[in-house]
Design an enzyme around this catalytic site. Structure first.
Site, short mmCIF file in Angstrom:
data_model
loop_
_atom_site.label_atom_id
_atom_site.label_comp_id
_atom_site.label_asym_id
_atom_site.label_seq_id
_atom_site.Cartn_x
_atom_site.Cartn_y
_atom_site.Cartn_z
N PRO A 60 0.85 -1.20 0.00
CA PRO A 60 0.00 0.00 0.00
C PRO A 60 0.88 1.24 0.00
CG PRO A 60 -0.50 -1.47 1.86
CD PRO A 60 0.79 -1.93 1.27
N HIS A 97 7.17 -3.26 2.64
CA HIS A 97 5.79 -3.38 3.11
C HIS A 97 4.96 -2.14 2.85
CE1 HIS A 97 6.60 -0.71 6.42
NE2 HIS A 97 5.54 -1.05 7.12
N GLY A 108 6.74 3.90 3.20
CA GLY A 108 7.68 4.40 4.21
C GLY A 108 7.49 5.89 4.40
#
Lengths: 482, 139
Positions: A379, A405, A408
């Site tokens: 995402p 993931h 950031g």
């Protein structure tokens, strides 16, 4: 290249090595483009990669993903694999929100058909899916039932009627980590978990409705059931207060162990215990229990989302076709088999803000995905794009089967709020064709798109490094936040 | 300064809080209040209930961490919001007395979720102008 006292050697267009110095047991390896590295050196994240390289039993490299940023103990976006005999486990390498993760659900709906109904759908999701601090779930658990959740994870949800077999099959580890022991979870943690199952939480957790706008790999997209123009749904949440408390409880246990065994760790938030020790084994039992709570939590959120969409439109389940593509965590520590020094070994992989990214052919993948690799969800911010990737072979060689993931953060929460003074998040998001519903406007201001790195650049790095390949780009159409 | 007693320092993802006070017990009390200022608008919290928390003797940084964790648990477990806090050293340990009330969704809005008080970068310094604490809240 040097930044303060950190020496960086560029080893490719996407990777940098921090050579072994002082008490480092292995070198550091950070995936980033030269442009991204200019942002990364601004905070303490590289220092934290070095600190992690001091942990007993660390193998190969202390790894940083391109979305790396300042955490506590480990950086967010940090990966470290440990030898199971000599190595340690550290709650700081998992994070407070144990098994926080992302689920993507596909549908039979196109965004063109859904868009006129989005305002009422977003209002319904905000109303029906518990979000925000202090919210409680629609399931009330007594002690016995909570213990079943902690032991069973998504399997509990299947037996309770909140999940299909398909939901569990397309969840990492089948939605249940082995070795969970409810007795390894404190009474305080359990008390925090009784009424929070099926709640989204706040901060960067969200429900999101996206449109698939670009397909890069038709074969993998087809295997994942994705097509251009399709409406899909993201769920991002974790183990809620129960998981935070398990982390806090075991940080104390690990701090005592670290002092007693005179382990030399450079940051107290890296407190740890040998995996084989009583303290280490106990934490692993509590960690698995909290991870199972997180699997069940996302499953209940997915159930609520599915029911709400079907009711709001209204559509029969078969017509809506809302099915789990995959559910994968990004804060965990798991035993896995990886090749180290030319031979397969059982190691414990810490992933803190990093997603497992197994390549095609990996035996842990559901048969439907074995030919294309594990789905990896990245995402971005709520205004630009999110990505679906698939684990690729280099992940096993370079990053212990891990990828990034998210985008950031690049801006502090205070700076983000200050930059929004005199501006309306809702209006600016509307200009981007994104509807937003939220419980806390303050949190919303902290989550503005410019507070995050460009997720496209982050994803390009993992794609070019060969650890995960791009499958599809998604554009947010609606976001529900706590 | 925000709210007169604490300020937020730059931190990429979480909240790095700095609190100043003339002595260590006040530092603990002001730090507990800072946590609740970051959770809610404390001016809307009534002083209708009093609670006390006792902490065993520990080095200052450990003691502050215990105070912060204990204070956050008042909300996480019991949904109790603190309006003000007072602290005294007693028998080597620290006694924290707080005044506040249980959260009322009709009157209180919660700004953010504070997952935990971390030990990362936690410091307590005693200088000529008093005590300064820094701690990171995971949000």
């Amino acid at each position: 290249m040097r930044f303060e006292d950190v020496s960086l050697t560029k080893i490719s267009e996407t990777a940098w090595e921090i050579p072994r110095t002082g008490g480092m047991l292995v070198p550091g390896l950070v995936f980033a483009s030269p442009e991204m590295m200019e942002d990364i050196v601004r905070d303490q994240a590289l220092r934290q990669v070095i600190n992690v390289a001091h942990l007993p039993g660390i193998l190969h490299r202390s790894i940083g993903m391109p979305d790396i940023h300042w955490g506590y103990g480990f950086p967010i976006g940090g990966v470290a694999a440990m030898d199971v005999d000599e190595g340690v486990i550290s709650p700081g390498g998992v994070g407070y929100d144990i098994n926080c993760g992302v689920r993507l659900m596909r549908s039979n709906l196109t965004m063109a058909a859904l868009r006129p109904r989005l305002p009422e759908l977003v209002a319904a999701l905000h109303r029906e899916v518990p979000s925000g601090v202090g919210s409680t779930g629609f399931v009330r658990l007594d002690r016995k039932e909570l213990e079943k959740v902690l032991s069973g994870g998504s399997r509990w949800a299947v037996s309770a009627g909140y999940a299909s077999e398909g939901d569990a099959e397309f969840t990492e580890s089948g939605g249940r980590l082995p070795g969970a022991d409810p007795d390894a979870v404190s009474e305080v943690a359990k008390k925090r978990g009784f009424d929070q199952l099926g709640t989204l939480g706040a901060g960067n957790h969200f429900l999101e409705i996206d449109e698939v706008v670009e397909i890069y790999c038709p074969e993998a997209a087809s295997a994942f059931g994705l097509f251009r123009g399709q409406a899909v749904f993201f769920v991002h949440s974790g183990s809620r207060g129960l998981g935070y408390q398990v982390c806090d409880d075991y940080l104390d246990v690990m701090a005592a162990y670290t002092r007693r065994e005179r382990l030399d760790v450079p940051d107290r938030q890296l407190a740890c215990a040998h995996i084989a020790s009583e303290e280490g084994r106990r934490y692993l039992c509590g960690l698995a229990a909290a991870a199972n709570y997180a699997f069940a939590n996302r499953q209940l959120l997915a159930h609520q989302l599915r029911e709400t969409v079907q009711r709001a439109l209204p559509l029969a389940p078969r017509d809506a076709g809302i099915r789990t593509v995959y559910d994968v965590g990004h804060n965990n520590a798991k035993f896995e088999t990886h090749e180290v020094d030319g031979r397969p070994r059982n190691v414990l992989v810490h992933r803190k803000g990093a997603t497992r990214a197994f390549p095609p052919g990996h035996p842990e993948l559901p048969p439907a995905y074995r030919g294309v690799g594990q789905p990896v969800f990245i995402p971005g911010d709520m205004g630009r794009s999110s990505y679906v990737l698939a684990g690729a072979p280099e992940a096993m060689r370079l990053s212990f089967g891990s990828a990034c993931h998210g985008a950031g953060r690049r801006m502090s929460r205070t700076a983000a709020r200050q930059s929004m003074k005199g501006r309306s998040v809702f209006a600016e998001m509307a200009k981007r064709d994104v509807l937003v519903a939220c419980t806390s406007r303050k949190v919303l201001a902290e989550e503005i798109p410019e507070a995050y790195k460009d997720v496209g650049a982050v994803v390009d790095v993992v794609d070019r490094a060969g650890i995960a390949r791009k499958v599809a780009r998604l554009k947010p159409a609606a976001v529900v936040k706590g | 300064m925000s709210g007169g007693a604490y300020r937020l320092l730059p931190h990429t993802a979480d909240l790095l809080v700095e609190v100043r006070a003339p002595d260590f017990p006040s530092l603990c009390a002001r730090s507990a209040e800072a946590v609740f200022s970051l959770l809610t608008d404390r001016r809307r919290v009534r002083r209708s209930e009093r609670r006390s928390l006792d902490f065993a003797s520990e080095p200052p940084e450990e003691l502050l961490l215990s105070v912060l964790r204990g204070s956050l648990l008042l909300f996480s477990l019991d949904r109790f919001l603190v309006r003000e806090a007072d602290a005294n050293m007693e028998g080597g340990g620290l006694a924290l007395a707080v005044a506040g009330e249980p959260m009322d969704a009709g009157r209180h809005s919660i700004c953010r979720e504070i997952k935990a008080v971390t030990a990362h970068a936690l410091s307590v310094k005693d200088g000529p102008s008093g005590f300064v604490a820094r701690f990171v809240l995971d949000v």
